[in-house]
Scaffold this active site. Structure first.
Site, PDB file in Angstrom:
ATOM      1  N   ASP A  25       3.909  -6.097   0.990  1.00 59.82           N
ATOM      2  CA  ASP A  25       2.487  -5.864   0.764  1.00 59.82           C
ATOM      3  C   ASP A  25       1.721  -7.060   1.315  1.00 59.82           C
ATOM      4  O   ASP A  25       1.928  -8.195   0.864  1.00 59.82           O
ATOM      5  CB  ASP A  25       2.230  -5.688  -0.732  1.00 59.82           C
ATOM      6  CG  ASP A  25       0.827  -5.162  -1.035  1.00 59.82           C
ATOM      7  OD1 ASP A  25       0.115  -4.798  -0.081  1.00 59.82           O
ATOM      8  OD2 ASP A  25       0.458  -5.129  -2.216  1.00 59.82           O
ATOM      9  N   ASP A 119      -1.300  -1.794   5.394  1.00 61.12           N
ATOM     10  CA  ASP A 119      -0.886  -3.119   4.931  1.00 61.12           C
ATOM     11  C   ASP A 119       0.293  -3.135   3.976  1.00 61.12           C
ATOM     12  O   ASP A 119       0.593  -4.177   3.397  1.00 61.12           O
ATOM     13  CB  ASP A 119      -2.075  -3.828   4.270  1.00 61.12           C
ATOM     14  CG  ASP A 119      -2.594  -3.110   3.037  1.00 61.12           C
ATOM     15  OD1 ASP A 119      -2.351  -1.885   2.923  1.00 61.12           O
ATOM     16  OD2 ASP A 119      -3.234  -3.761   2.199  1.00 61.12           O
ATOM     17  N   GLU A 120       0.986  -2.019   3.797  1.00 64.12           N
ATOM     18  CA  GLU A 120       2.163  -2.056   2.942  1.00 64.12           C
ATOM     19  C   GLU A 120       3.148  -0.967   3.338  1.00 64.12           C
ATOM     20  O   GLU A 120       2.779   0.056   3.907  1.00 64.12           O
ATOM     21  CB  GLU A 120       1.787  -1.926   1.457  1.00 64.12           C
ATOM     22  CG  GLU A 120       1.161  -0.611   1.081  1.00 64.12           C
ATOM     23  CD  GLU A 120       0.942  -0.471  -0.426  1.00 64.12           C
ATOM     24  OE1 GLU A 120       1.824  -0.891  -1.206  1.00 64.12           O
ATOM     25  OE2 GLU A 120      -0.102   0.061  -0.817  1.00 64.12           O
TER      26      GLU A 120
END
Length: 374
Positions: A25, A119-120
């Protein structure tokens, strides 16, 4: 930062069939990209989003979070909490380019990558490409490579299932790691505040506390009948999560029935202006995914989850493929306007494109995929 008590060497191989899962993350991703690209923003409270009266915070730097600024918060509220807050407009092209670099790093180590958003992602490194064998070491290398190639920091959770890995990635944020080994899941979850469970927002937390549930351990004492009576379809997830159980595999390259995104809010929202601004942000996020996957569909669906956990969905279908952002956005806006005013506050909003074109045939496919915009 790594939790030393939990890092030594690895998730052991004693239990045959256990996976080695990493959840990566990025730390305050959008805001961190802005601070990276503009040195004047570094070390200062930054919010990505509109600063006007109808603006909503899409992301906040850690300097801003210290003042209580959160994503999906009205900009006027954020400015009141942090008078020195600096608003910047989103630059999706910059975020997508950083995400592309990060994804390449993941795939250097494993083909089993399941992105959740820009983003993860989850990674299954049970069998990694470089033969390293240690999920903890792989997570360290990935974080080092991300820092070297993008000048951004990432946090990671390492465990034997997706649920535990995701919670673990938040344990030592920012720029940290945490490992939950086989046999430790139930004890780890037992000590967590109930709010740490994905999907449990302020209203759910309040309701659980009224029922005597404040920690994962408290939740584990409740049987499935009790949970279903109080939380409906959310009960099965809560029952398994309280015991550290999650059998979902990491799914890469799955055939989609829909492309979509959803956002769970840190605070319930009901204002029409805030809902419209949030929808605009979601339109942008999801259209990026639609373009990236080259998806074409005929049906747009708006989903909201009320603060009593009940869902409402509204859909519009057309007879041709939706191929422009303008048409996609127009249909989404129509759905929201037809639903307003909502009967109560909501804790989640989602948007999907479905009835997809699968190329050689239009027969139904098995799996669906959705980006989670948290």
């Amino acid at each position: 930062m790594v939790d030393d008590a939990r890092r030594d060497d690895e998730l052991p191989d004693e239990a045959v069939g256990l996976r080695k899962i990493i959840h990566v993350d990025m730390d305050a991703f959008f805001a961190s990209v802005e601070q990276r690209d503009d040195p004047d923003l570094r070390g200062k409270p930054v919010a990505v989003g509109g600063s006007g009266g109808r603006g909503v915070v899409a992301a906040a730097s850690y300097e801003a979070r210290k003042f209580g600024v959160k994503s999906a918060m009205p900009s006027v509220t954020a400015k009141r909490l942090c008078p020195d807050l600096i608003f910047v407009k989103h630059r999706f092209d910059a975020y997508k380019e950083a995400s592309r670099q990060i994804r390449a790093i993941f795939e250097h180590h494993t083909p089993h990558v399941e992105p959740l958003s820009l983003d993860e992602a989850y990674l299954d490194v049970t069998e990694d490409r470089l033969g390293i064998g240690s999920a903890t070491r792989i997570a360290e290398l990935i974080r080092q490579e991300i820092r070297a190639k993008t000048q951004l920091t990432a946090s990671a959770g390492i465990s034997y299932n997706k649920f535990l890995a995701k919670i673990a990635s938040d344990q030592n944020k920012p720029n940290g790691m945490f490992v939950v080994r086989p046999g430790e899941g139930a004890d780890f979850v037992a000590g967590l505040p109930i709010r740490r469970f994905h999907g449990v927002g302020p209203k759910a937390e309040e309701k659980m506390k009224r029922l005597g549930i404040e920690t994962g351990g408290d939740l584990a004492t409740k049987d499935i009948a009790f949970l279903r009576a109080n939380f409906g379809s959310f009960a099965d997830y809560l029952y398994r999560a309280a015991r550290g159980i999650d059998l979902r595999p990491v799914r890469a390259h799955r055939v989609r029935k829909s492309v979509g995104g959803e956002r769970t809010f840190s605070e319930d929202i009901s204002s029409g202006s805030v809902l419209r601004e949030t929808l605009e942000n979601t339109i942008g996020y999801v259209w990026d995914s639609i373009e990236r996957t080259k998806a074409r569909g005929r049906t747009v669906t708006l989903k909201v989850k009320f603060n009593d956990f009940k869902n409402m969905t509204r859909s519009k279908s057309v007879t041709h493929w939706i191929e422009t952002k303008e048409e996609w956005a127009g249909l989404a806006r129509e759905l929201l306007e037809e639903a307003l005013p909502l009967p109560m506050s909501i804790r989640l909003m989602g948007l999907t494109l479905s009835n997809l074109d699968h190329g050689e045939d239009d027969s139904p496919k098995e799996d669906s995929a959705q980006l989670s915009l948290l």
